[in-house]
Design an enzyme around this catalytic site. Structure first.
Site, short mmCIF file in Angstrom:
data_model
loop_
_atom_site.label_atom_id
_atom_site.label_comp_id
_atom_site.label_asym_id
_atom_site.label_seq_id
_atom_site.Cartn_x
_atom_site.Cartn_y
_atom_site.Cartn_z
N GLU A 176 0.82 -1.22 0.00
CA GLU A 176 0.00 0.00 0.00
C GLU A 176 0.85 1.26 0.00
O GLU A 176 1.22 1.77 1.05
CB GLU A 176 -0.94 0.01 1.23
CG GLU A 176 -1.83 1.24 1.27
CD GLU A 176 -2.79 1.29 2.45
OE1 GLU A 176 -2.79 0.36 3.28
OE2 GLU A 176 -3.54 2.27 2.55
N LYS A 218 -2.48 -1.97 -3.14
CA LYS A 218 -3.53 -1.12 -2.56
C LYS A 218 -3.12 0.34 -2.72
O LYS A 218 -2.41 0.90 -1.89
CB LYS A 218 -3.72 -1.47 -1.07
CG LYS A 218 -4.73 -0.57 -0.37
CD LYS A 218 -5.19 -1.16 0.96
CE LYS A 218 -6.07 -0.18 1.71
NZ LYS A 218 -6.78 -0.79 2.82
P1 13P Z 1 -9.49 4.20 4.00
O1 13P Z 1 -10.31 3.47 2.96
O2 13P Z 1 -10.31 4.82 5.09
O3 13P Z 1 -8.48 5.11 3.39
O4 13P Z 1 -8.67 3.08 4.76
C1 13P Z 1 -8.05 2.10 4.04
C2 13P Z 1 -6.79 1.75 4.69
O5 13P Z 1 -6.60 0.62 5.08
C3 13P Z 1 -5.75 2.78 4.83
O6 13P Z 1 -4.55 2.20 5.21
#
Ligand code: 13P
Length: 340
Positions: A176, A218
């Protein structure tokens, strides 16, 4: 031969389904509870997560749930471990393993994510506790002269080290790198920074031998900055995001599971649906939403046991709408139809 990593990664992006990010760290869940005037005690955190995980039929649209360390060790009121409850529903439990983004030495307006020391041992324990996948979030900020290449590269390096350790442990890494939407920048700047970020990330993953078929990406969507005067519309966001990803995300990656990142729940769903409606992409385009799946449920709950049913209905509704967005079938009218 298909490895377990590939099978799990594919299950997480099964058609019509996506991931619930319920891995808010203790400080983050406190912020969320503050917004509804509820004290962040362990008991309240357990009650809230229980409400989400026991919502009947959530597995129709939720393939996996990301948990925080505390939650992975918690159980329902009846004594069933949350990880077991999810697995019984066919939902893969996951775990946030990073230890947060800290100021980057030499460039304190930027961040680097910590948590690599001891990660091999922690992953082995999480695997034993039932986690099939993990998450590590890197944070990239757009501003005057930032992000620097140094910031992009240290974060990419850490993401790749984390991903390689996960795969060694038989755990699917969710990689991510989040480019924050905060700021007055244009969508073009976001596209440029997201391209640089993903390019650095995949270079590091490749160099460290991470199996692309056994991971998920992500990312943020390509959006106008939150305080930019001109906000790009839904189709423009979908086009820019797809153009950017086609250039830098290898087709071997099974799925792209977007974060919502502070977008409203409706916009996060509309953007995802528009991308899926725009035609074939080499990867599944799905969701791994925190706020965009939970916001209406959190509000409906308000910390009251009597509101659990209403909160579950609100959560199931968002899950259903995002499930529809997986095939480009979401329309804003669907929300009205469901609001009984
Ligand atoms: P949000 O969809 O609220 O951005 O959270 C996703 C997430 O896991 C951020 O690390």
């Amino acid at each position: 031969m298909t490895s377990t990593l590939e099978t799990t990664a594919r299950a997480l992006v099964a058609p019509g389904k996506g991931i619930l990010a319920a891995d808010e760290s203790t400080p983050t869940i406190k912020k969320r509870f503050d917004s509804i005037g509820v004290e962040s005690t362990e008991r309240n955190r357990q009650a809230y997560r229980q409400l989400l995980f026991t919502a009947e039929g959530m597995e129709a649209h939720v393939s996996g749930v990301i948990l925080f360390d505390e939650t992975l060790r918690q159980s329902t009121d009846g004594g069933t471990r949350f990880a077991d409850l999810l697995a019984q529903k066919g939902v893969v439990p996951g775990i946030k393993v990073d230890r947060g983004a800290k100021p980057l030495a030499g460039s304190p307006k930027e961040k680097v994510t910590e948590g690599l020391d001891g990660l091999r041992d922690r992953l082995a324990e999480y695997r034993d506790l039932g986690a099939g996948f993990a998450k590590w979030r890197a944070v990239i900020t757009i501003g005057d002269g930032i992000p620097t290449d140094a910031c992009l590269h240290v974060n990419a390096h850490a993401l790749a080290r984390y991903a390689a350790l996960c795969q060694e442990a038989g755990v699917v890494p969710i990689v991510e790198p989040e480019v924050l939407m905060d700021g007055p920048h244009t969508i073009e700047t976001c596209e440029d920074v997201t391209t640089r970020t993903l390019e650095a990330t995949f270079e590091a993953l490749f160099r460290q031998g991470v199996l692309l078929e056994g991971m998920l990406l992500k990312p943020n969507m390509v959006l106008s900055g939150s305080t930019c005067d001109v906000q790009a519309g839904v189709d423009a966001v979908a086009e820019a995001t797809l153009r950017c990803f086609r250039r830098v995300v290898p087709a071997a990656v099974p799925g792209v599971v977007f974060l919502s990142g502070g977008q409203s729940d409706e916009l996060a769903t509309a953007h995802l649906s528009a991308m899926n409606a725009m035609g074939p992409a080499p990867w599944e385009l799905s969701f791994s939403y925190g706020r965009a799946l939970q916001a209406p449920a959190l509000k409906a709950w308000g910390g009251e046991a009597d509101n659990v049913g209403a909160a579950q209905a609100a959560f199931l509704n968002r899950a259903r709408l995002n499930g529809a967005a997986r095939s480009g079938a979401y329309t804003p009218e669907m929300k009205a139809a469901a609001a009984v």
